[in-house]
Scaffold this motif. Structure first.
Motif, PDB file in Angstrom:
ATOM      1  N   SER A   5       0.867  -1.181   0.000  1.00 31.78           N
ATOM      2  CA  SER A   5       0.000   0.000   0.000  1.00 31.78           C
ATOM      3  C   SER A   5       0.903   1.229   0.000  1.00 31.78           C
ATOM      4  N   GLU A   6       0.320   2.405  -0.032  1.00 34.90           N
ATOM      5  CA  GLU A   6       1.114   3.636   0.000  1.00 34.90           C
ATOM      6  C   GLU A   6       1.925   3.741   1.290  1.00 34.90           C
ATOM      7  N   GLU A   7       1.471   3.085   2.341  1.00 33.28           N
ATOM      8  CA  GLU A   7       2.166   3.148   3.633  1.00 33.28           C
ATOM      9  C   GLU A   7       3.368   2.222   3.710  1.00 33.28           C
ATOM     10  N   GLY A   8       3.348   1.123   2.962  1.00 35.58           N
ATOM     11  CA  GLY A   8       4.460   0.181   3.007  1.00 35.58           C
ATOM     12  C   GLY A   8       4.040  -1.226   2.615  1.00 35.58           C
ATOM     13  N   LEU A   9       4.821  -2.178   3.068  1.00 40.49           N
ATOM     14  CA  LEU A   9       4.666  -3.582   2.696  1.00 40.49           C
ATOM     15  C   LEU A   9       4.228  -4.376   3.926  1.00 40.49           C
ATOM     16  N   GLU A  10       3.132  -5.143   3.789  1.00 36.69           N
ATOM     17  CA  GLU A  10       2.607  -5.882   4.931  1.00 36.69           C
ATOM     18  C   GLU A  10       2.448  -7.359   4.603  1.00 36.69           C
ATOM     19  N   HIS A  11       2.965  -8.201   5.514  1.00 30.42           N
ATOM     20  CA  HIS A  11       2.802  -9.651   5.396  1.00 30.42           C
ATOM     21  C   HIS A  11       1.425 -10.025   5.931  1.00 30.42           C
ATOM     22  N   ARG A  12       0.889 -11.134   5.483  1.00 26.26           N
ATOM     23  CA  ARG A  12      -0.450 -11.557   5.914  1.00 26.26           C
ATOM     24  C   ARG A  12      -0.515 -11.809   7.421  1.00 26.26           C
ATOM     25  N   THR A  13       0.648 -11.994   8.084  1.00 26.06           N
ATOM     26  CA  THR A  13       0.674 -12.162   9.541  1.00 26.06           C
ATOM     27  C   THR A  13       0.536 -10.837  10.273  1.00 26.06           C
ATOM     28  N   GLY A  14       0.629  -9.716   9.530  1.00 27.94           N
ATOM     29  CA  GLY A  14       0.580  -8.398  10.145  1.00 27.94           C
ATOM     30  C   GLY A  14       1.942  -7.735  10.246  1.00 27.94           C
ATOM     31  N   TYR A  15       3.004  -8.466   9.936  1.00 27.34           N
ATOM     32  CA  TYR A  15       4.344  -7.887   9.964  1.00 27.34           C
ATOM     33  C   TYR A  15       4.401  -6.770   8.926  1.00 27.34           C
ATOM     34  N   PHE A  16       4.882  -5.585   9.332  1.00 25.26           N
ATOM     35  CA  PHE A  16       4.803  -4.411   8.477  1.00 25.26           C
ATOM     36  C   PHE A  16       6.164  -3.752   8.304  1.00 25.26           C
ATOM     37  N   ILE A  17       6.475  -3.385   7.063  1.00 24.64           N
ATOM     38  CA  ILE A  17       7.695  -2.641   6.743  1.00 24.64           C
ATOM     39  C   ILE A  17       7.240  -1.291   6.200  1.00 24.64           C
ATOM     40  N   GLU A  18       7.579  -0.238   6.915  1.00 25.27           N
ATOM     41  CA  GLU A  18       7.173   1.097   6.488  1.00 25.27           C
ATOM     42  C   GLU A  18       7.855   1.487   5.188  1.00 25.27           C
ATOM     43  N   ARG A  19       7.140   2.239   4.393  1.00 26.50           N
ATOM     44  CA  ARG A  19       7.640   2.711   3.100  1.00 26.50           C
ATOM     45  C   ARG A  19       9.011   3.384   3.236  1.00 26.50           C
ATOM     46  N   ASP A  20       9.153   4.259   4.228  1.00 27.78           N
ATOM     47  CA  ASP A  20      10.405   4.994   4.415  1.00 27.78           C
ATOM     48  C   ASP A  20      11.567   4.103   4.857  1.00 27.78           C
ATOM     49  N   ALA A  21      11.281   2.894   5.298  1.00 29.48           N
ATOM     50  CA  ALA A  21      12.328   1.998   5.790  1.00 29.48           C
ATOM     51  C   ALA A  21      12.824   1.014   4.724  1.00 29.48           C
ATOM     52  N   LEU A  22      12.156   0.952   3.574  1.00 26.42           N
ATOM     53  CA  LEU A  22      12.483  -0.058   2.569  1.00 26.42           C
ATOM     54  C   LEU A  22      13.934   0.005   2.083  1.00 26.42           C
TER      55      LEU A  22
ATOM     56  N   GLU B 101      16.612   0.868   3.739  1.00 21.66           N
ATOM     57  CA  GLU B 101      17.620   0.816   4.805  1.00 21.66           C
ATOM     58  C   GLU B 101      18.759  -0.129   4.451  1.00 21.66           C
ATOM     59  N   ARG B 102      19.941   0.235   4.939  1.00 18.35           N
ATOM     60  CA  ARG B 102      21.159  -0.559   4.696  1.00 18.35           C
ATOM     61  C   ARG B 102      21.766  -0.992   6.013  1.00 18.35           C
ATOM     62  N   ARG B 103      22.582  -2.026   5.933  1.00 22.71           N
ATOM     63  CA  ARG B 103      23.378  -2.457   7.076  1.00 22.71           C
ATOM     64  C   ARG B 103      24.776  -1.871   6.926  1.00 22.71           C
ATOM     65  N   GLU B 104      25.607  -2.063   7.918  1.00 23.61           N
ATOM     66  CA  GLU B 104      26.947  -1.474   7.933  1.00 23.61           C
ATOM     67  C   GLU B 104      27.753  -1.779   6.677  1.00 23.61           C
ATOM     68  N   GLU B 105      27.648  -2.988   6.169  1.00 22.77           N
ATOM     69  CA  GLU B 105      28.422  -3.392   4.991  1.00 22.77           C
ATOM     70  C   GLU B 105      27.775  -2.934   3.685  1.00 22.77           C
ATOM     71  N   ASN B 106      26.770  -2.050   3.776  1.00 23.12           N
ATOM     72  CA  ASN B 106      26.048  -1.455   2.663  1.00 23.12           C
ATOM     73  C   ASN B 106      25.093  -2.422   1.956  1.00 23.12           C
ATOM     74  N   LEU B 107      24.889  -3.614   2.520  1.00 24.58           N
ATOM     75  CA  LEU B 107      23.893  -4.521   1.962  1.00 24.58           C
ATOM     76  C   LEU B 107      22.510  -4.030   2.385  1.00 24.58           C
ATOM     77  N   TRP B 108      21.509  -4.329   1.575  1.00 25.01           N
ATOM     78  CA  TRP B 108      20.144  -3.931   1.880  1.00 25.01           C
ATOM     79  C   TRP B 108      19.673  -4.702   3.115  1.00 25.01           C
ATOM     80  N   ALA B 109      19.079  -3.986   4.062  1.00 26.07           N
ATOM     81  CA  ALA B 109      18.708  -4.577   5.344  1.00 26.07           C
ATOM     82  C   ALA B 109      17.567  -5.599   5.254  1.00 26.07           C
ATOM     83  N   TRP B 110      16.524  -5.305   4.464  1.00 22.10           N
ATOM     84  CA  TRP B 110      15.335  -6.162   4.505  1.00 22.10           C
ATOM     85  C   TRP B 110      15.524  -7.549   3.932  1.00 22.10           C
ATOM     86  N   PRO B 111      16.235  -7.732   2.817  1.00 24.38           N
ATOM     87  CA  PRO B 111      16.478  -9.121   2.384  1.00 24.38           C
ATOM     88  C   PRO B 111      17.247  -9.928   3.432  1.00 24.38           C
ATOM     89  N   LEU B 112      18.172  -9.283   4.126  1.00 21.26           N
ATOM     90  CA  LEU B 112      18.932  -9.966   5.178  1.00 21.26           C
ATOM     91  C   LEU B 112      18.037 -10.251   6.382  1.00 21.26           C
TER      92      LEU B 112
END
Length: 142
Positions: free
Chosen positions: A24-41, A43-54
């Motif tokens: 949705s415009e707000e972000g990505l939601e799993h059917r369990t209710g787990y939610f990733i906000e749009r502004d957080a998509l 995000e990176r980790r220290e080694e510059n890898l994308w945080a969410w796939p990890l």
């Protein structure tokens, strides 16, 4: 998979949906209710890898292929640029399948397989002796 246009009122604010994830415009939601906000998509980790796939690789309830599909659609819909670190982020986090089993069976994180080791001098020759293979010889003839 359901993909709705930005102005499509029939989808009730849903931009995309697969069996597990809704965008949705707000972000990505799993059917369990787990939610990733749009502004957080992005995000990176220290080694510059994308945080969410990890991060999602740590969740046993997350089906990697459905997350990957939804995550990539979210990046495209929100104008978040993909870069060279995205593919390695999925490879390291979500990993590769070892065999034809389901996600839980035979699924191995790439990080569990690939661990760079220093190569000792003469190691190739020792390995060749153990396996019966010949090492490459450089001829002095020109």
């Amino acid at each position: 998979m359901i993909e709705c246009g930005r102005d499509d009122r029939t989808c009730g604010g849903v931009l995309f949906r697969n069996d597990d994830w809704t965008l949705s415009e707000e972000g990505l939601e799993h059917r369990t209710g787990y939610f990733i906000e749009r502004d957080a998509l992005a995000e990176r980790r220290e080694e510059n890898l994308w945080a969410w796939p990890l991060h999602m690789a740590e969740k046993r309830w997350c089906t990697p292929s459905l997350f990957r599909e939804a995550f990539l659609v979210a990046l495209d819909r929100f104008g978040i640029d993909r870069d060279a670190e995205l593919a390695p982020s999925f490879a390291v986090g979500i990993g590769i399948r070892a065999g034809q089993g389901s996600v839980g069976e035979g699924f191995v994180s790439l990080a569990e397989i690939v661990r760079p080791r220093p190569v000792a001098p003469g190691r190739d020759a020792a390995r060749a002796a153990r396996t019966g293979r010949r090492t490459a010889r450089v001829s002095a003839r020109a």
